[in-house]
Design a protein around this motif. Structure first.
Motif, PDB file in Angstrom:
ATOM      1  N   LYS A  13       0.358  -1.660  -0.561  1.00 32.79           N
ATOM      2  CA  LYS A  13       0.196  -0.383  -0.676  1.00 32.79           C
ATOM      3  C   LYS A  13       0.811   1.443   0.041  1.00 32.79           C
ATOM      4  CE  LYS A  13      -2.574  -0.768   3.920  1.00 32.79           C
ATOM      5  NZ  LYS A  13      -2.597  -2.535   4.060  1.00 32.79           N
ATOM      6  N   SER A 112       0.081  -8.409  14.990  1.00 31.86           N
ATOM      7  CA  SER A 112      -0.483  -7.399  15.005  1.00 31.86           C
ATOM      8  C   SER A 112      -0.551  -6.827  13.527  1.00 31.86           C
ATOM      9  CB  SER A 112      -0.577  -6.220  16.438  1.00 31.86           C
ATOM     10  OG  SER A 112      -0.497  -6.752  17.700  1.00 31.86           O
ATOM     11  N   SER A 113      -1.339  -5.921  13.130  1.00 33.97           N
ATOM     12  CA  SER A 113      -2.163  -5.404  11.801  1.00 33.97           C
ATOM     13  C   SER A 113      -1.471  -4.064  12.199  1.00 33.97           C
ATOM     14  CB  SER A 113      -3.036  -5.405  12.133  1.00 33.97           C
ATOM     15  OG  SER A 113      -3.521  -6.400  11.084  1.00 33.97           O
ATOM     16  N   THR A 134      -3.103  -9.687   9.574  1.00 37.31           N
ATOM     17  CA  THR A 134      -3.831 -10.468   8.667  1.00 37.31           C
ATOM     18  C   THR A 134      -4.421  -8.858   8.181  1.00 37.31           C
ATOM     19  OG1 THR A 134      -5.722  -8.731   9.633  1.00 37.31           O
ATOM     20  CG2 THR A 134      -5.572 -10.645  10.151  1.00 37.31           C
ATOM     21  N   ASN A 135      -3.456  -7.994   8.275  1.00 38.97           N
ATOM     22  CA  ASN A 135      -2.866  -7.040   6.830  1.00 38.97           C
ATOM     23  C   ASN A 135      -2.207  -7.042   5.995  1.00 38.97           C
ATOM     24  OD1 ASN A 135      -2.825  -4.248   6.070  1.00 38.97           O
ATOM     25  ND2 ASN A 135      -0.716  -3.427   7.169  1.00 38.97           N
ATOM     26  N   HIS A 198     -16.478  -5.348   2.406  1.00 37.30           N
ATOM     27  CA  HIS A 198     -15.564  -4.065   1.367  1.00 37.30           C
ATOM     28  C   HIS A 198     -15.311  -4.870   0.851  1.00 37.30           C
ATOM     29  CE1 HIS A 198     -18.925  -1.857   4.297  1.00 37.30           C
ATOM     30  NE2 HIS A 198     -18.850  -2.622   4.880  1.00 37.30           N
ATOM     31  N   GLU A 201     -15.497  -2.364  -3.447  1.00 32.09           N
ATOM     32  CA  GLU A 201     -15.228  -1.602  -2.993  1.00 32.09           C
ATOM     33  C   GLU A 201     -14.005  -0.948  -3.215  1.00 32.09           C
ATOM     34  OE1 GLU A 201     -16.732   0.586   0.093  1.00 32.09           O
ATOM     35  OE2 GLU A 201     -18.661  -1.408   0.556  1.00 32.09           O
ATOM     36  N   LEU A 202     -12.718  -2.380  -3.316  1.00 32.55           N
ATOM     37  CA  LEU A 202     -11.355  -1.837  -3.170  1.00 32.55           C
ATOM     38  C   LEU A 202     -11.484  -2.484  -4.617  1.00 32.55           C
ATOM     39  CD1 LEU A 202      -9.746  -2.607  -0.281  1.00 32.55           C
ATOM     40  CD2 LEU A 202     -10.315  -0.421  -1.102  1.00 32.55           C
TER      41      LEU A 202
ATOM     42  N   LYS B 188     -17.305  -8.987  18.108  1.00 28.04           N
ATOM     43  CA  LYS B 188     -16.085  -9.615  18.500  1.00 28.04           C
ATOM     44  C   LYS B 188     -14.993  -9.061  18.868  1.00 28.04           C
ATOM     45  CE  LYS B 188     -16.431 -12.263  14.241  1.00 28.04           C
ATOM     46  NZ  LYS B 188     -18.527 -11.982  13.804  1.00 28.04           N
ATOM     47  N   HIS B 189     -13.820  -9.234  18.509  1.00 26.16           N
ATOM     48  CA  HIS B 189     -12.672  -8.595  18.729  1.00 26.16           C
ATOM     49  C   HIS B 189     -12.731  -7.629  17.683  1.00 26.16           C
ATOM     50  CE1 HIS B 189     -12.174 -12.480  21.225  1.00 26.16           C
ATOM     51  NE2 HIS B 189     -11.943 -12.450  20.017  1.00 26.16           N
ATOM     52  N   GLU B 194     -16.347  -1.263  11.072  1.00 27.30           N
ATOM     53  CA  GLU B 194     -15.908  -2.032   8.977  1.00 27.30           C
ATOM     54  C   GLU B 194     -16.469  -1.045   8.567  1.00 27.30           C
ATOM     55  OE1 GLU B 194     -16.945  -6.594   8.697  1.00 27.30           O
ATOM     56  OE2 GLU B 194     -18.342  -5.405   8.029  1.00 27.30           O
ATOM     57  N   GLY B 195     -15.175  -1.167   7.019  1.00 27.24           N
ATOM     58  CA  GLY B 195     -15.891  -0.286   5.894  1.00 27.24           C
ATOM     59  C   GLY B 195     -13.581  -0.564   5.036  1.00 27.24           C
ATOM     60  N   ILE B 196     -14.394   0.281   4.315  1.00 26.62           N
ATOM     61  CA  ILE B 196     -13.112   0.336   3.601  1.00 26.62           C
ATOM     62  C   ILE B 196     -12.373   0.868   4.198  1.00 26.62           C
ATOM     63  CG2 ILE B 196     -13.348   3.061   2.693  1.00 26.62           C
ATOM     64  CD1 ILE B 196     -13.030   1.722   0.075  1.00 26.62           C
ATOM     65  N   THR B 199     -10.821  -2.622   5.682  1.00 25.21           N
ATOM     66  CA  THR B 199     -10.619  -3.254   4.773  1.00 25.21           C
ATOM     67  C   THR B 199      -8.711  -3.252   4.562  1.00 25.21           C
ATOM     68  OG1 THR B 199     -12.505  -3.793   4.211  1.00 25.21           O
ATOM     69  CG2 THR B 199     -10.989  -4.569   2.434  1.00 25.21           C
ATOM     70  N   LYS B 200      -8.482  -1.819   3.654  1.00 19.57           N
ATOM     71  CA  LYS B 200      -7.192  -1.122   3.812  1.00 19.57           C
ATOM     72  C   LYS B 200      -5.935  -1.930   4.702  1.00 19.57           C
ATOM     73  CE  LYS B 200      -8.159   2.169   0.788  1.00 19.57           C
ATOM     74  NZ  LYS B 200      -8.059   3.579  -0.154  1.00 19.57           N
ATOM     75  N   LEU B 201      -6.713  -1.455   6.006  1.00 17.30           N
ATOM     76  CA  LEU B 201      -5.388  -1.488   6.979  1.00 17.30           C
ATOM     77  C   LEU B 201      -5.505  -2.993   7.880  1.00 17.30           C
ATOM     78  CD1 LEU B 201      -6.919   1.518   9.188  1.00 17.30           C
ATOM     79  CD2 LEU B 201      -4.921   1.413   7.624  1.00 17.30           C
ATOM     80  N   GLY B 202      -6.315  -3.436   7.130  1.00 13.15           N
ATOM     81  CA  GLY B 202      -6.081  -4.966   7.474  1.00 13.15           C
ATOM     82  C   GLY B 202      -6.540  -5.247   9.147  1.00 13.15           C
ATOM     83  N   LEU B 203      -7.221  -4.602   9.518  1.00 17.52           N
ATOM     84  CA  LEU B 203      -7.519  -4.741  11.299  1.00 17.52           C
ATOM     85  C   LEU B 203      -8.887  -5.492  11.483  1.00 17.52           C
ATOM     86  CD1 LEU B 203      -6.737  -1.014  12.038  1.00 17.52           C
ATOM     87  CD2 LEU B 203      -5.148  -2.867  12.979  1.00 17.52           C
ATOM     88  N   PRO B 204      -8.861  -5.942  12.492  1.00 16.35           N
ATOM     89  CA  PRO B 204     -10.410  -6.875  13.024  1.00 16.35           C
ATOM     90  C   PRO B 204     -11.069  -5.690  12.853  1.00 16.35           C
ATOM     91  CG  PRO B 204      -7.929  -7.069  14.297  1.00 16.35           C
ATOM     92  CD  PRO B 204      -7.442  -6.198  12.963  1.00 16.35           C
ATOM     93  N   ASP B 320      -4.122  -2.922  17.838  1.00 16.66           N
ATOM     94  CA  ASP B 320      -4.816  -4.414  18.533  1.00 16.66           C
ATOM     95  C   ASP B 320      -4.212  -4.161  19.983  1.00 16.66           C
ATOM     96  OD1 ASP B 320      -2.196  -5.278  18.244  1.00 16.66           O
ATOM     97  OD2 ASP B 320      -3.232  -7.604  17.264  1.00 16.66           O
TER      98      ASP B 320
END
Lengths: 307, 426
Positions: A13, A112-113, A134-135, A198, A201-202, B188-189, B194-196, B199-204, B320
């Motif tokens: 990224k 950690s992401s 998970t990043n 999402h 959307e990407l 959850k954790h 939750e959004g774009i 998703t980009k940051l790869g965070l739960p 996290d």
């Protein structure tokens, strides 16, 4: 263009298309080095690299270590299982202590992401992300790109399918932006419980029918189903997963074309890939592993400011 | 303590002087005189500032004080100072201390530590023992000891059956539950919306409907019990739609939003900035627009700070692993006023920060009239200022607002025969 635009490799990224191209070009020079009788160059003999693996890893750690040794860097290895982390030390303290011993570059894997981004805000050394939560897993995406480029000549217009647990996969997290930056088309396939809501959307296509997805693609990058990452079961059983999302010879032969199979390893044989696929001529898996060393050499060489 | 407030615009619909600019003279904690060109005799402090406004003291319904148990984050003394600096004469203290405030003696401890403070500390007792969501705490006993409301704080552990029992039980004394709606089986954790961007940051991430689902469930339980419930931490358009409808049937249902949710979207998390690790998380611009509209329409009753003090070590971490929350008492009015600038009138702001919460918590009735107890907040909705570290009175400094420009500032409070003044008025 002969230098990276960034001081770190935190994720795909954060780098540009020209950086990716430079890394891939440099990697092919190192791949040539690796074919020689003496597989070693003195490029980084003045550099000390710390491999900090806060999460277990075998192949990525070995690949980095070998790449460092081929570049003549001094290396130190750290793994969380026998470390101060268990005694409650923070990430920042651990890394600062290691850097106090005059380390120039850090290769880090962490659960950690965003951990490498966090670290880059607080320490002066260059950081190579070897997988964060998970990043992203940027060197994996780069070696995948290298392997695909080697086979197909270009990534532009290539149809790439990523199969499996997309939500928890840092391999997908890096492959998707890399393939998009390089002009490839990306589709993901897996159980809907393992696909981020999402993602469309990407600009990523989602297909839940594996056969249709395989029929579409030139390359299928098959991910490991990572049961150890899941505190909740997202699929009922591994048996059911392999029935509907596992790739076997019969399925590949039912397509009206020959597609290429990739896998970041380690493979759960009989789950996401059958041996008759993994070990076949359609598989690029061992080439990926080989290319991994050259790509990682290129990344560290360029981050050290060598041109 | 005697104080003369010069030329302040009084914003209090219960006052004879509502919407007029007057001098207010306070003698020994009581409003002695309201008029023009007052010339009191004796010793007094005089305060004066262009654009000064005066309302009944503000009330924050959602603050976490870490005393006892985590005094390195905040003590009752430092928390009350932060409240005073933020314009609050009353502040609700959530029960998530260590030990948890789940019995009479803990309520009494809180009250005794805040005794003689300029700020009235309002203990919020735990609904369940140890906030574990298993068995009801001694709610009646805590109510008699001075608990103004009950909540398990940010711990969304009440199952529907227990919520029903708690709501029924508190009807004996017309009590109220403050609820943080979040379905943990959905959230959850998750560490952000939750959004774009997640998703980009790869965070739960937390799917938005974790909040809406909990709101919907709680509304059914409320409808059955016909008790009193206040939703804290509402942050979504869809939650507000449900609440707006439910309010048509149940006049006792009330709701608050946090100031920070009005100003930022999830994009602010940027490069894993842990100061923006919040719960409820930062949402989308359509949610902000819906909150503003709900405020204008009167669906939202109060704006809260969700003050959560944490030392640097709890935030200077991987995203996290960092703690949720920011300090908010010092900034919540400025944040809200900046977000709502020119969208709501000052009278509405005063309802959101003061009078609505007073009614919800059944605080003593008061108004800005001669002879009444002086329980007042001085503020300005026009002052432009930059928030700096020296504006922090909390013991912790976990805020993303340092260096941020605001419109509107709390300028001081008068309460319990004491006065706190901001630097502008000193």
């Amino acid at each position: 263009m002969s230098a990276l635009s960034q001081k770190h490799l935190l994720g795909i990224k954060y780098i540009q298309k020209s950086d990716i191209e430079l890394i891939l070009q440099t990697a092919s020079r190192f791949k040539e080095v690796l074919q020689r009788p003496i597989k070693k160059v003195p490029s980084l003999r003045d550099i000390t690299i710390a491999n900090l693996f806060f999460e277990d890893s075998t192949r990525t750690r070995i690949s980095f270590e070998l790449a460092e040794k081929r570049l003549s860097a001094d290396t130190i290895n750290f793994s969380a299982s026998n470390s101060s982390v268990k005694k409650g030390e923070t990430l920042l303290d651990t890394v600062r202590n290691i850097l106090a011993m005059k380390v120039d570059m850090v290769v880090m894997r962490h659960s950690s992401s965003g951990a490498p981004v966090f670290l880059s805000q607080h320490i002066p050394a260059s950081i190579v992300n070897a997988g964060d939560g998970t990043n992203e897993h940027p060197t994996q995406a780069l070696l995948d790109a290298y392997s695909m480029t080697e086979k197909f000549g270009t990534l532009k217009g290539l149809r790439v399918l990523i199969v499996g647990d997309i939500t928890h996969s840092r391999v997908a997290g890096s492959n998707i932006p890399l393939l998009q930056k390089m002009g490839a088309e990306v589709t993901v396939c897996g159980p809907p419980t393992l696909i981020p809501k999402h993602l469309p959307e990407l600009g990523v296509r989602v297909e839940t029918n594996l056969k249709k997805a395989l029929q579409w693609c030139d390359v299928a990058n098959v991910l490991r189903i990572q049961l150890e990452r899941m505190d909740i079961k997202f699929v009922p059983t591994l048996r059911e997963y392999s029935l509907f999302y596992g790739i076997n010879r019969e399925l590949l032969d039912s397509l009206n074309k020959q597609i290429t199979i990739m896998h970041p390893g380690p493979i759960n044989r009989g789950v996401e890939l059958n041996s008759d696929v993994a070990d076949s001529g359609q598989s690029l898996i061992l080439q990926q592993v080989e290319n991994g060393v050259a790509v990682r050499m290129a990344v560290m060489y360029l981050l050290a400011g060598r041109e | 303590m005697n104080i003369l407030i010069r030329l302040a615009k009084i914003i209090d619909t219960g006052s004879k002087h509502h919407n007029t600019v007057k001098d207010v003279f306070i003698q020994n904690g009581v409003i002695a005189k309201i008029g023009s060109n007052l010339k009191p005799t004796g010793k007094y402090t005089e305060v004066k500032l262009k654009g000064l406004q005066l309302s009944l003291g503000w009330v924050d319904m959602n603050s976490y004080f870490a005393d006892p148990g985590f005094e390195h984050k905040e003590t009752i003394e430092s928390g009350c100072k932060a409240a005073a600096a933020g314009g609050f004469t009353h502040v609700c203290a959530m029960p998530n201390t260590m030990p948890i405030m789940h019995n009479k003696s803990m309520v009494e401890y809180m009250l005794s530590k805040a005794k003689d403070n300029i700020v009235n500390l309002l203990p919020v007792g735990a609904v369940t023992q140890k906030c574990e969501g298993k068995e009801l705490a001694e709610l009646y006993d805590m109510f008699h000891a001075g608990a103004v409301a009950f909540s398990d704080g940010g711990n969304p552990s009440l199952n529907a059956g227990l919520l029903e029992r708690a709501l029924d039980y508190i009807k004996a004394f017309d009590g109220i539950l403050l609820v943080h709606p979040e379905d943990k089986s959905i959230a959850k954790h998750g560490v952000m919306h939750e959004g774009i961007f997640s998703t980009k940051l790869g965070l739960p991430a937390m799917p938005a409907f974790a909040e809406t689902l909990a709101v919907a469930r709680d509304l059914f339980v409320l409808d059955y019990t016909q008790s009193r419930l206040h939703f804290l931490d509402i942050s979504l358009k869809k939650s507000l739609e449900l609440i707006k409808n439910a309010k048509k049937k149940n006049g006792k249902l009330t709701v608050s939003v946090n100031a920070y949710n009005l100003l930022f979207t999830d994009e602010a998390v940027g490069s894993y900035n842990t100061q923006f690790k919040l719960n409820p998380p930062l949402r989308l611009s359509e949610d902000i627009a819906a909150m503003v509209k709900a405020i204008q329409e009167g669906t939202v009753d109060t704006i809260t700070s969700q003050h959560q003090p944490h030392e640097e070590d709890c935030k200077k971490l991987e995203f996290d692993k960092a703690d949720f929350g920011m300090i908010g008492l010092e900034t919540s009015f400025a944040v809200a006023n900046t977000a709502l600038n020119n969208k709501v009138d000052t009278e509405t702001l005063v309802k959101l920060f003061s009078t609505n919460a007073r009614k919800i918590l059944k605080l003593e009735e008061n108004s800005i009239n001669e002879g009444n107890r002086a329980d007042l907040t001085l503020f300005s909705t026009d002052t432009k200022w930059t928030f700096t570290e020296k504006d922090i009175f909390s013991q912790s400094k976990n805020t993303p607002f340092i260096g941020k420009q605001f419109v509107g500032k709390p300028l001081g409070i008068v309460n319990n025969n004491q006065v706190f003044l901001s630097s502008e008025l000193q």
